[in-house]
Design an enzyme around this catalytic site. Structure first.
Site, short mmCIF file in Angstrom:
data_model
loop_
_atom_site.label_atom_id
_atom_site.label_comp_id
_atom_site.label_asym_id
_atom_site.label_seq_id
_atom_site.Cartn_x
_atom_site.Cartn_y
_atom_site.Cartn_z
N LYS A 109 78.63 43.62 17.74
CA LYS A 109 77.74 42.50 18.03
C LYS A 109 78.43 41.46 18.90
O LYS A 109 79.51 40.96 18.56
CB LYS A 109 77.27 41.88 16.72
CG LYS A 109 76.21 40.80 16.87
CD LYS A 109 75.72 40.36 15.48
CE LYS A 109 74.60 39.35 15.56
NZ LYS A 109 74.11 38.98 14.21
N VAL A 117 66.15 36.20 10.27
CA VAL A 117 65.86 35.11 9.35
C VAL A 117 64.80 34.22 9.99
O VAL A 117 64.55 34.31 11.19
CB VAL A 117 67.13 34.30 9.03
CG1 VAL A 117 68.18 35.18 8.38
CG2 VAL A 117 67.71 33.63 10.29
N GLU A 119 71.01 45.85 10.01
CA GLU A 119 72.32 45.24 10.22
C GLU A 119 73.10 45.20 8.90
O GLU A 119 72.54 44.93 7.83
CB GLU A 119 72.10 43.82 10.75
CG GLU A 119 73.33 43.00 11.03
CD GLU A 119 72.97 41.62 11.56
OE1 GLU A 119 73.91 40.88 11.93
OE2 GLU A 119 71.77 41.26 11.61
N CYS A 159 70.57 42.01 16.08
CA CYS A 159 69.98 40.74 15.66
C CYS A 159 70.00 39.68 16.76
O CYS A 159 69.24 39.77 17.72
CB CYS A 159 70.67 40.27 14.39
SG CYS A 159 69.71 39.06 13.44
#
Length: 296
Positions: free
Chosen positions: A125, A185, A54, A158
Site C-alpha cells: 500500500k 470507513v 485488506e 483502500c
C-alpha cells in the site's frame, strides 16, 4: 516460467468473486480459517479469481506496533499465504488477499497475489490512512502489474483509490483488472442514503481507464471503528456489474467477465480513446514515476 513472467491468457472469461467478510484483530488463525472457508465457497460457485479484504489475515485496528508485528507474516511463506496457496492450487484459482506483511523489521499493509502455481507477487500500500502511519512503512514496490494466465492484474489498497495517478499508472502498464482489498470507513458527508464515495471512485476509475475494478471490503465494527461494506465489481464502462454489497453483512459478489474487453472496448467513438488521448506532450506517460524493470 513463473506466472509473473507470463502474459498470455488461457481463457479470457474470468469469474471474479469479491469476499466481503469480517476479520477480527487478535484472531489470526480464525481469520485464516474463515477466509479459507469463503474461498472454498467462492470456488464452488465457479470463481476463477477471489479477492479478499485488506489485512484479511490480521484484522485492522491495532493497539500497538508490537501487536501489528505479531499478527504479520512473510509474504509467500507465512501461514495465511500457505493456506491460500494450497486452495489456489487445489481449485485452480488466483487469489488477491490483503495481508499484514513482515519484512525483517519493517511492516507493510500489503496484498499477496497467488496463483495455482503458488505465490506470484506482492503489492504494498502506497498511501497510508490515519494510524496506519504508526505501524506500517509506505509501499516501496511501485505499482506492479502481474501478468498471469488469466490476465494482467494490478492491485491497490483502500486509500490508494483516492489517488487517480495510482489507477492511471496501472492502466498505462496494460492492466486489465485492478483488485482492491479494502477496509473502507465512513468519510465526511457519507450517509446511509448516499452511494459510498468509495464506490464512486471505483466506478470513475474503471470508466476513465477502461479496465475492470473489483473491490472487496470488510464489514463489522472493530475496537470502535465501523466499516461500511458495499464491495463492488465494475465493468470497463464504470458501471457496477455486481454489488454494491450490503453495508453490514458478509457475502460473496461474483461476476463473469471477458478481461479482453479492457482493451477491445476502449474506443468510445471514431475519435476518442481515454488512454490514447492523454496529452503526453504536456505530462509524461508515467506521470513522473520512476520506470521499474518489467513495467512495459
Amino acid at each position: 516460467m513463473s506466472e509473473k513472467a507470463q502474459g498470455d491468457r488461457k481463457d479470457a472469461a474470468v469469474t471474479i468473486a469479491c469476499v466481503q467478510m469480517e476479520p477480527q484483530v487478535g484472531d489470526v488463525s480464525g481469520n485464516i480459517g474463515r477466509s479459507c472457508a469463503k474461498i472454498e465457497q467462492a470456488a464452488e460457485a465457479g470463481a476463477t479469481l477471489v479477492v479478499l479484504p485488506e489485512l484479511a489475515n490480521s484484522g485492522y485496528v491495532f493497539s500497538s506496533r508490537d501487536e501489528a508485528y505479531d499478527h504479520a507474516e512473510t509474504a509467500g511463506t507465512g501461514p495465511a499465504s500457505t493456506a491460500w496457496s494450497e486452495l489456489a492450487q487445489r481449485h485452480g484459482l488466483h487469489i488477491v488477499a490483503g495481508l499484514a506483511e513482515r519484512d525483517g523489521a519493517a511492516l507493510y499493509n500489503a496484498a499477496a497475489v497467488i496463483g495455482p502455481g503458488g505465490y506470484v507477487g506482492t503489492y504494498r500500500k502506497m498511501h497510508l490512512w490515519n494510524e496506519e502511519n504508526l505501524y506500517f512503512e509506505p509501499g516501496n514496490l511501485g505499482f506492479p502489474v502481474f501478468r498471469t494466465p488469466i490476465g494482467r492484474i494490478g492491485c491497490l489498497i483502500c486509500y490508494d483509490i483516492w489517488f487517480p495517478e495510482a489507477f492511471r499508472l496501472l492502466a498505462v502498464q496494460g492492466a486489465d483488472l485492478v483488485c482492491v482489498p479494502t477496509n473502507w470507513v465512513p468519510v465526511p458527508g457519507q450517509t446511509p442514503e448516499r452511494r459510498a464515495m468509495a464506490n464512486v471512485l471505483c466506478m470513475g476509475a474503471a470508466h476513465s481507464n477502461s479496465f475492470f475494478v473489483a473491490a472487496a471490503d470488510r464489514v463489522g465494527t472493530e475496537r470502535g471503528q465501523a466499516f461500511i461494506g458495499q464491495s463492488v465489481i465494475c465493468d470497463v464502462s464504470g458501471w457496477p456489474i455486481a454489488g454494491p454489497a450490503s453495508r453490514d453483512d458478509e457475502e460473496i459478489l461474483t461476476a463473469t467477465v471477458d478481461l479482453a474487453d479492457a482493451r477491445r472496448k476502449r474506443n468510445w467513438n471514431a475519435f476518442n480513446q481515454p488512454l490514447r488521448d492523454r496529452r503526453v506532450d504536456v505530462y509524461d506517460t508515467v506521470l513522473g514515476a520512476e520506470v521499474r524493470p518489467g513495467w512495459f
